[in-house]
Motif scaffolding. Structure first.
Motif, PDB file in Angstrom:
ATOM      1  N   GLY A   1       0.685  -1.271  -0.061  1.00  0.00           N
ATOM      2  CA  GLY A   1      -0.115   0.113   0.027  1.00  0.00           C
ATOM      3  C   GLY A   1       0.965   1.150   0.056  1.00  0.00           C
ATOM      4  N   ASP A   2       2.125   1.042   0.285  1.00  0.00           N
ATOM      5  CA  ASP A   2       2.836   2.393   0.170  1.00  0.00           C
ATOM      6  C   ASP A   2       3.455   2.797  -1.368  1.00  0.00           C
ATOM      7  N   ALA A   3       4.524   3.760  -1.401  1.00  0.00           N
ATOM      8  CA  ALA A   3       4.691   3.983  -2.536  1.00  0.00           C
ATOM      9  C   ALA A   3       6.108   4.402  -2.390  1.00  0.00           C
ATOM     10  N   PRO A   4       7.135   4.158  -3.320  1.00  0.00           N
ATOM     11  CA  PRO A   4       8.710   4.717  -3.258  1.00  0.00           C
ATOM     12  C   PRO A   4       8.515   6.104  -2.940  1.00  0.00           C
ATOM     13  N   ALA A   5       9.594   6.643  -2.301  1.00  0.00           N
ATOM     14  CA  ALA A   5       9.736   7.917  -1.970  1.00  0.00           C
ATOM     15  C   ALA A   5       9.858   8.905  -3.131  1.00  0.00           C
ATOM     16  N   PRO A   6      10.662   8.432  -4.382  1.00  0.00           N
ATOM     17  CA  PRO A   6      11.047   9.323  -5.477  1.00  0.00           C
ATOM     18  C   PRO A   6       9.541   9.421  -6.171  1.00  0.00           C
ATOM     19  N   ALA A   7       8.594   8.890  -5.875  1.00  0.00           N
ATOM     20  CA  ALA A   7       7.193   9.217  -6.565  1.00  0.00           C
ATOM     21  C   ALA A   7       6.756  10.448  -6.148  1.00  0.00           C
ATOM     22  N   LEU A   8       7.014  10.922  -4.833  1.00  0.00           N
ATOM     23  CA  LEU A   8       6.484  12.207  -4.197  1.00  0.00           C
ATOM     24  C   LEU A   8       7.067  13.202  -5.120  1.00  0.00           C
ATOM     25  N   HIS A   9       8.197  13.145  -5.512  1.00  0.00           N
ATOM     26  CA  HIS A   9       8.919  14.094  -6.391  1.00  0.00           C
ATOM     27  C   HIS A   9       8.228  14.407  -7.685  1.00  0.00           C
ATOM     28  N   ASP A  10       7.600  13.346  -8.076  1.00  0.00           N
ATOM     29  CA  ASP A  10       7.011  13.335  -9.532  1.00  0.00           C
ATOM     30  C   ASP A  10       5.817  14.207  -9.389  1.00  0.00           C
ATOM     31  N   PHE A  11       5.081  14.189  -8.038  1.00  0.00           N
ATOM     32  CA  PHE A  11       3.777  14.971  -7.788  1.00  0.00           C
ATOM     33  C   PHE A  11       3.944  16.275  -7.563  1.00  0.00           C
ATOM     34  N   ILE A  12       4.998  16.596  -6.566  1.00  0.00           N
ATOM     35  CA  ILE A  12       5.147  18.017  -6.055  1.00  0.00           C
ATOM     36  C   ILE A  12       6.031  18.569  -6.858  1.00  0.00           C
ATOM     37  N   ASP A  13       5.803  19.982  -7.189  1.00  0.00           N
ATOM     38  CA  ASP A  13       6.775  20.651  -8.199  1.00  0.00           C
ATOM     39  C   ASP A  13       7.593  21.601  -7.077  1.00  0.00           C
ATOM     40  N   GLU A  14       8.358  22.388  -7.860  1.00  0.00           N
ATOM     41  CA  GLU A  14       9.421  23.090  -7.079  1.00  0.00           C
ATOM     42  C   GLU A  14       8.646  24.383  -5.717  1.00  0.00           C
ATOM     43  N   GLN A  15       7.517  24.689  -6.062  1.00  0.00           N
ATOM     44  CA  GLN A  15       6.618  25.578  -5.254  1.00  0.00           C
ATOM     45  C   GLN A  15       5.753  24.700  -4.429  1.00  0.00           C
ATOM     46  N   GLY A  16       5.861  23.514  -4.211  1.00  0.00           N
ATOM     47  CA  GLY A  16       4.949  22.760  -3.489  1.00  0.00           C
ATOM     48  C   GLY A  16       3.690  22.543  -3.963  1.00  0.00           C
ATOM     49  N   LYS A  17       3.493  22.746  -5.139  1.00  0.00           N
ATOM     50  CA  LYS A  17       2.083  22.550  -5.834  1.00  0.00           C
ATOM     51  C   LYS A  17       1.912  21.199  -6.427  1.00  0.00           C
ATOM     52  N   VAL A  18       0.806  20.710  -6.370  1.00  0.00           N
ATOM     53  CA  VAL A  18       0.658  19.523  -7.123  1.00  0.00           C
ATOM     54  C   VAL A  18      -0.533  19.776  -8.281  1.00  0.00           C
ATOM     55  N   SER A  19       0.032  19.571  -9.278  1.00  0.00           N
ATOM     56  CA  SER A  19      -0.665  19.930 -10.758  1.00  0.00           C
ATOM     57  C   SER A  19      -1.267  18.698 -11.474  1.00  0.00           C
ATOM     58  N   VAL A  20      -2.485  18.502 -11.598  1.00  0.00           N
ATOM     59  CA  VAL A  20      -2.786  17.276 -12.303  1.00  0.00           C
ATOM     60  C   VAL A  20      -3.862  17.614 -13.375  1.00  0.00           C
ATOM     61  N   TRP A  21      -4.055  16.862 -14.305  1.00  0.00           N
ATOM     62  CA  TRP A  21      -4.865  17.233 -15.547  1.00  0.00           C
ATOM     63  C   TRP A  21      -6.271  16.167 -15.317  1.00  0.00           C
ATOM     64  N   ALA A  22      -7.295  16.697 -15.672  1.00  0.00           N
ATOM     65  CA  ALA A  22      -8.621  15.781 -15.641  1.00  0.00           C
ATOM     66  C   ALA A  22      -8.839  15.291 -16.960  1.00  0.00           C
ATOM     67  N   VAL A  23      -9.248  13.888 -16.770  1.00  0.00           N
ATOM     68  CA  VAL A  23      -9.325  13.096 -17.883  1.00  0.00           C
ATOM     69  C   VAL A  23     -10.723  12.510 -17.969  1.00  0.00           C
ATOM     70  N   ALA A  24     -11.415  12.639 -18.978  1.00  0.00           N
ATOM     71  CA  ALA A  24     -12.837  12.124 -19.023  1.00  0.00           C
ATOM     72  C   ALA A  24     -12.897  10.595 -18.800  1.00  0.00           C
ATOM     73  N   GLU A  25     -13.856   9.878 -18.450  1.00  0.00           N
ATOM     74  CA  GLU A  25     -14.182   8.678 -18.301  1.00  0.00           C
ATOM     75  C   GLU A  25     -13.586   7.801 -19.560  1.00  0.00           C
ATOM     76  N   ASP A  26     -14.307   8.388 -20.537  1.00  0.00           N
ATOM     77  CA  ASP A  26     -13.980   7.466 -21.912  1.00  0.00           C
ATOM     78  C   ASP A  26     -12.560   8.047 -22.453  1.00  0.00           C
ATOM     79  N   GLN A  27     -11.949   8.688 -21.676  1.00  0.00           N
ATOM     80  CA  GLN A  27     -10.552   8.989 -22.068  1.00  0.00           C
ATOM     81  C   GLN A  27     -10.423   9.848 -23.398  1.00  0.00           C
ATOM     82  N   SER A  28     -11.584  10.630 -23.976  1.00  0.00           N
ATOM     83  CA  SER A  28     -11.576  11.315 -25.243  1.00  0.00           C
ATOM     84  C   SER A  28     -10.431  12.445 -25.275  1.00  0.00           C
ATOM     85  N   ASN A  29     -10.465  13.138 -24.284  1.00  0.00           N
ATOM     86  CA  ASN A  29      -9.475  13.873 -24.197  1.00  0.00           C
ATOM     87  C   ASN A  29      -7.873  13.832 -24.133  1.00  0.00           C
ATOM     88  N   LEU A  30      -7.921  12.532 -23.643  1.00  0.00           N
ATOM     89  CA  LEU A  30      -6.276  12.075 -23.380  1.00  0.00           C
ATOM     90  C   LEU A  30      -5.327  12.533 -24.366  1.00  0.00           C
TER      91      LEU A  30
END
Lengths: 172, 266
Positions: free
Chosen positions: A26-55
């Protein structure tokens, strides 16, 4: 929001089997945190539709911010994981040259504490779907994005623009 | 001073002024891997101009502009200001050889970068230094790094001299796996026909690395090169691969090289 996409800086840091011998369930490797949090401490994500049409457009938008047409790895995970982690999503423009994609699908996470960020990364690591877009596909996607006027060629970084121009010339 | 030796003119966008001697001989100016020729008319306060010596895709794309030049006749010397419009690229000036040439560089001029006439040993030491210094760097796919900025121009200009060292260092797993992976990414991505054969062979060799990070990067590099000649090596790597996730990704590379669908369809 049905699904959320987060780009991965380097996929090998997420390959579970390489670290399975010591990683608690249930845990994740520590470097994965770096992939999520940018230099300003923000977490930026993108919304993708259920059918992934906008992917494709989301991937192209993110790829358009980069300096080379390199491989593009990402994780797609259930949007519900954000509230489960105790955070919330807020609309916020990203830094992509595709203004429409930016406005419609880019999100920042609000109320992110260290523990909440860690919970979200663990959820994405354990339950998310990791996928990869090859360098060749990235070039094709960006060419399509330019053809459909999602992006302008001049918005791209020099190395990417050059690669697209060369590929287009070869096709012609 | 140092006539006939290349001098670092500027790093990135920071311009530096050089006082150069009277000469109507052509100067060579290197911006990254691009060679320009600078010609001047004796001492008169005429403008120096820059002429592209060899076709270069960066310039053809319109992204790289000729280095700015500023010349002024001044009591036997010409002041030349030159800097690179290309972020991350240094400018080197190669002073004309021969009698009567003087060359005065400002004290702060450094020696970082790729000098055009470095010996084999100097070149290897330089690349080794670049790869070792990058150990603390954080790498992200698609983003430039010190490795990409330094290694790609070296390969473009010195590929024959540096190939053996890169096999030794990268395939021999002498350095940090993250740095090696970064180098392999860019060796796969770069468009440079003369080195294409050995770059593919190097990436194939790295599929046998003990580090999963390096094996993954080698697969990505081969996908970027898109060379069907790598099919046997990728096939063998799939057979050997113990990590299921990486094996699946290598199978996609194989499908691409064999012209089959394998990657996610958009």
């Amino acid at each position: 929001v049905a699904l959320l996409l987060r780009k991965l800086d380097r996929r090998s840091r997420w390959m579970a089997e390489a670290i399975a011998t010591w990683l608690p369930h249930g845990d994740a490797p520590a470097p994965a945190l770096h992939d999520f949090i940018d230099e300003q401490g923000k977490v930026s994500v993108w919304a993708v539709a259920e059918d992934q049409s906008n992917l494709p457009r989301v991937v192209a938008a993110i790829a358009a911010t980069r300096e080379s047409a390199d491989v593009f790895d990402f994780v797609l995970f259930d949007g519900q994981a954000v509230s489960t982690a105790g955070a919330r999503l807020e609309a916020a423009p990203g830094n992509s040259p595709d203004r429409v994609a930016d406005q419609e699908w880019h999100r920042n996470l609000a109320n992110v504490s260290a523990q909440r960020a860690a919970r979200l990364v663990c959820a994405a690591f354990v339950n998310g779907e990791r996928d990869r877009t090859s360098p060749k596909q990235i070039v094709e996607l960006l060419l399509e994005a330019v053809n459909r006027r999602w992006l302008k060629l001049d918005d791209l970084k020099a190395g990417v623009k050059e690669k697209l121009q060369r590929t287009a010339a070869e096709k012609a | 001073v140092n006539a006939g030796r290349p001098q670092l003119a500027s790093q990135g966008r920071k311009p530096q002024e050089f006082r150069v001697g009277d000469s109507d001989t052509a100067w060579e100016c290197f911006v990254g891997s691009v060679r320009w020729t600078l010609k001047g008319d004796t001492l008169s306060p005429k403008f120096w101009f820059v002429q592209q010596a060899a076709p270069d895709p960066l310039h053809e794309s319109g992204e790289a502009k000729p280095p700015d030049q500023l010349a002024q006749g001044q009591q036997g010397t010409i002041q030349l200001q030159v800097y690179s419009e290309l972020p991350g690229f240094d400018v080197w000036l190669n002073a004309p050889r021969g009698p009567g040439v003087s060359w005065e560089a400002p004290a702060e001029a450094g020696t970082r970068g790729v000098q055009p006439d470095r010996s084999q040993e100097e070149l290897e030491q330089y690349v080794r230094g670049v790869l070792e210094a990058a150990r603390e760097e954080y790498f992200a796919d698609g983003m430039e790094s010190s490795v990409s900025r330094e290694l790609v121009p070296v390969v473009e200009r010195h590929h024959k001299q540096i190939a053996e060292f890169l096999f030794y260092w990268l395939a021999g797993e002498k350095g940090d796996p993250e740095v090696t992976a970064e180098a392999l990414h860019w060796l796969g991505l770069m468009d440079h026909a003369p080195s294409r054969h050995w770059r593919r062979r190097l990436l194939e060799r790295c599929l046998e690395a003990s580090s999963l990070t390096v094996r993954d990067a080698a697969g990505i590099g081969l996908a970027a090169m898109d060379d069907p000649q790598a099919v046997p090596s990728v096939n063998a790597a799939i057979e050997r691969e113990s990590c299921a996730e990486l094996r699946q990704l290598l199978e996609r590379v194989l499908a691409q090289l064999e012209g089959r669908p394998g990657w996610r369809c958009f």
